[in-house]
Design an enzyme around this catalytic site. Sequence first.
Site, PDB file in Angstrom:
ATOM      1  N   TYR A 164      -0.616  -0.284  10.726  1.00  0.00           N
ATOM      2  CA  TYR A 164      -0.910  -0.967   9.458  1.00  0.00           C
ATOM      3  C   TYR A 164       0.361  -1.050   8.606  1.00  0.00           C
ATOM      4  O   TYR A 164       0.692  -2.105   8.046  1.00  0.00           O
ATOM      5  CB  TYR A 164      -1.998  -0.188   8.727  1.00  0.00           C
ATOM      6  CG  TYR A 164      -2.361  -0.736   7.385  1.00  0.00           C
ATOM      7  CD1 TYR A 164      -3.149  -1.877   7.267  1.00  0.00           C
ATOM      8  CD2 TYR A 164      -1.933  -0.109   6.211  1.00  0.00           C
ATOM      9  CE1 TYR A 164      -3.494  -2.378   6.016  1.00  0.00           C
ATOM     10  CE2 TYR A 164      -2.268  -0.605   4.969  1.00  0.00           C
ATOM     11  CZ  TYR A 164      -3.046  -1.736   4.877  1.00  0.00           C
ATOM     12  OH  TYR A 164      -3.379  -2.232   3.645  1.00  0.00           O
ATOM     13  N   HIS A 189     -12.476   4.928   3.596  1.00  0.00           N
ATOM     14  CA  HIS A 189     -11.554   5.888   3.014  1.00  0.00           C
ATOM     15  C   HIS A 189     -12.345   7.081   2.476  1.00  0.00           C
ATOM     16  O   HIS A 189     -13.574   7.077   2.476  1.00  0.00           O
ATOM     17  CB  HIS A 189     -10.740   5.229   1.897  1.00  0.00           C
ATOM     18  CG  HIS A 189      -9.660   4.343   2.420  1.00  0.00           C
ATOM     19  ND1 HIS A 189      -9.783   2.972   2.483  1.00  0.00           N
ATOM     20  CD2 HIS A 189      -8.433   4.619   2.931  1.00  0.00           C
ATOM     21  CE1 HIS A 189      -8.680   2.462   3.008  1.00  0.00           C
ATOM     22  NE2 HIS A 189      -7.844   3.434   3.288  1.00  0.00           N
ATOM     23  N   SER A 191       0.863  -1.176   0.000  1.00  0.00           N
ATOM     24  CA  SER A 191       0.000   0.000   0.000  1.00  0.00           C
ATOM     25  C   SER A 191       0.902   1.230   0.000  1.00  0.00           C
ATOM     26  O   SER A 191       1.955   1.225   0.637  1.00  0.00           O
ATOM     27  CB  SER A 191      -0.861   0.000   1.259  1.00  0.00           C
ATOM     28  OG  SER A 191      -1.361   1.299   1.481  1.00  0.00           O
ATOM     29  N   SER A 192       0.457   2.298  -0.684  1.00  0.00           N
ATOM     30  CA  SER A 192       1.317   3.489  -0.753  1.00  0.00           C
ATOM     31  C   SER A 192       1.527   4.109   0.620  1.00  0.00           C
ATOM     32  O   SER A 192       2.474   4.866   0.818  1.00  0.00           O
ATOM     33  CB  SER A 192       0.725   4.518  -1.713  1.00  0.00           C
ATOM     34  OG  SER A 192      -0.524   4.964  -1.258  1.00  0.00           O
ATOM     35  N   CYS A 193       0.650   3.781   1.604  1.00  0.00           N
ATOM     36  CA  CYS A 193       0.799   4.411   2.925  1.00  0.00           C
ATOM     37  C   CYS A 193       1.954   3.810   3.727  1.00  0.00           C
ATOM     38  O   CYS A 193       2.222   4.232   4.828  1.00  0.00           O
ATOM     39  CB  CYS A 193      -0.495   4.344   3.715  1.00  0.00           C
ATOM     40  SG  CYS A 193      -0.868   2.707   4.299  1.00  0.00           S
ATOM     41  N   LYS A 214       2.313  -4.283   7.059  1.00  0.00           N
ATOM     42  CA  LYS A 214       2.425  -4.470   5.606  1.00  0.00           C
ATOM     43  C   LYS A 214       3.889  -4.532   5.166  1.00  0.00           C
ATOM     44  O   LYS A 214       4.238  -5.278   4.246  1.00  0.00           O
ATOM     45  CB  LYS A 214       1.724  -3.332   4.853  1.00  0.00           C
ATOM     46  CG  LYS A 214       0.227  -3.306   4.989  1.00  0.00           C
ATOM     47  CD  LYS A 214      -0.463  -4.515   4.413  1.00  0.00           C
ATOM     48  CE  LYS A 214      -0.638  -4.458   2.916  1.00  0.00           C
ATOM     49  NZ  LYS A 214      -1.482  -5.604   2.440  1.00  0.00           N
TER      50      LYS A 214
END
Length: 315
Positions: free
Chosen positions: A138, A181, A109-111, A142
């Site tokens: 999170y 989101h 995920s980009s986060c 990840k």
Amino acid sequence: MIDRNAPIFVTGHRGMVGSALVRRLKSAGFGNILTATRSELDLREQAAVDSWFDSHRPAHVIHAAGTVGGIQANATRPAEFLYDNLMIHATVLHAAYRTGVEKLLYLGSSCIYPRDCPQPIKEEYLLTGPLEKTNEAYAVAKIAGLKSCEAYRKQYGCRFISAMPTNLYGPNDNFDLTSSHVVPALIRKFHEARINGAAEVAVWGSGRPRREFLHVDDLADACLFLMDNYEGEETINVGSGEDLTIAALAELIRDAVCPGVRIAFDASMPDGTPRKLLDVSKLRALGWRHQTALAEGLASAYEWYCSRVAVAAAS
Ligand code: GDP
């Protein structure tokens, strides 16, 4: 190309990403798509996952399962996000290795990139700085999953690849206002304002953060493309390569759903990371780019939402 007749396991097939993957694989002619609901298989339990892999013997895995949520859910349920995701990734990767899965695609995920890294974000910026606090739990889980893919490759020679999607939206999104989101939240809020004749809609934060969005059907297409065409160890960013401010996003959704209503920014809610635009040059060099323009994708997501709301109201 991976074999269309070999059994392929899509984890998390009831979620937005998993369901898009199943649609894409079906349309590409995959004849043996394996899925398991949460009640059939708790992916946090190694013994259960092992026995499922032993009996179903998937040749390929696309690992889309995870406990996910928006800025508020991440900030208020960090233990759940950390535990569930650490466990789910560990069990699936280990079972895939143990049963000799031919190829696995892990979704990051980009986060999980550092909060303040240069923009657009290149794949190599991973782990070069501190994480955004609102989704740190999170992100840590990840990143552990992503590093596990590399570790299983190095130690055991597993063909585990990974992709790093940007913010996604589309059918089967989560429209719950506390855990969703921004795109589904704003679709719902503007829709309800239209139904109730409200004068204004609350948009969290300052409206200044910038985000990149990709329709989930584009992500699913990119996943199949990578399963067919990519073997490298380095993760690959998957995005549109374009971002906009949350204020501009709110205006786009407002204009499509409830023109004329006032947007009120709620400064008591967090902004999160100021910007996270992915550098998608690696994926483009491999030969893939997204198809769905944001305005068109938002209109189709709103149509999907209306059809679901109508079904729910009628039942
Ligand atoms: P993030 O990309 O991890 O920060 O996740 P979100 O999609 O939850 O939030 C993106 C940005 O949209 C943040 O700056 C939020 O404050 C902002 N935002 C504005 N209104 C909303 C809303 O109603 N729900 C959510 N989840 N975010 C909102």
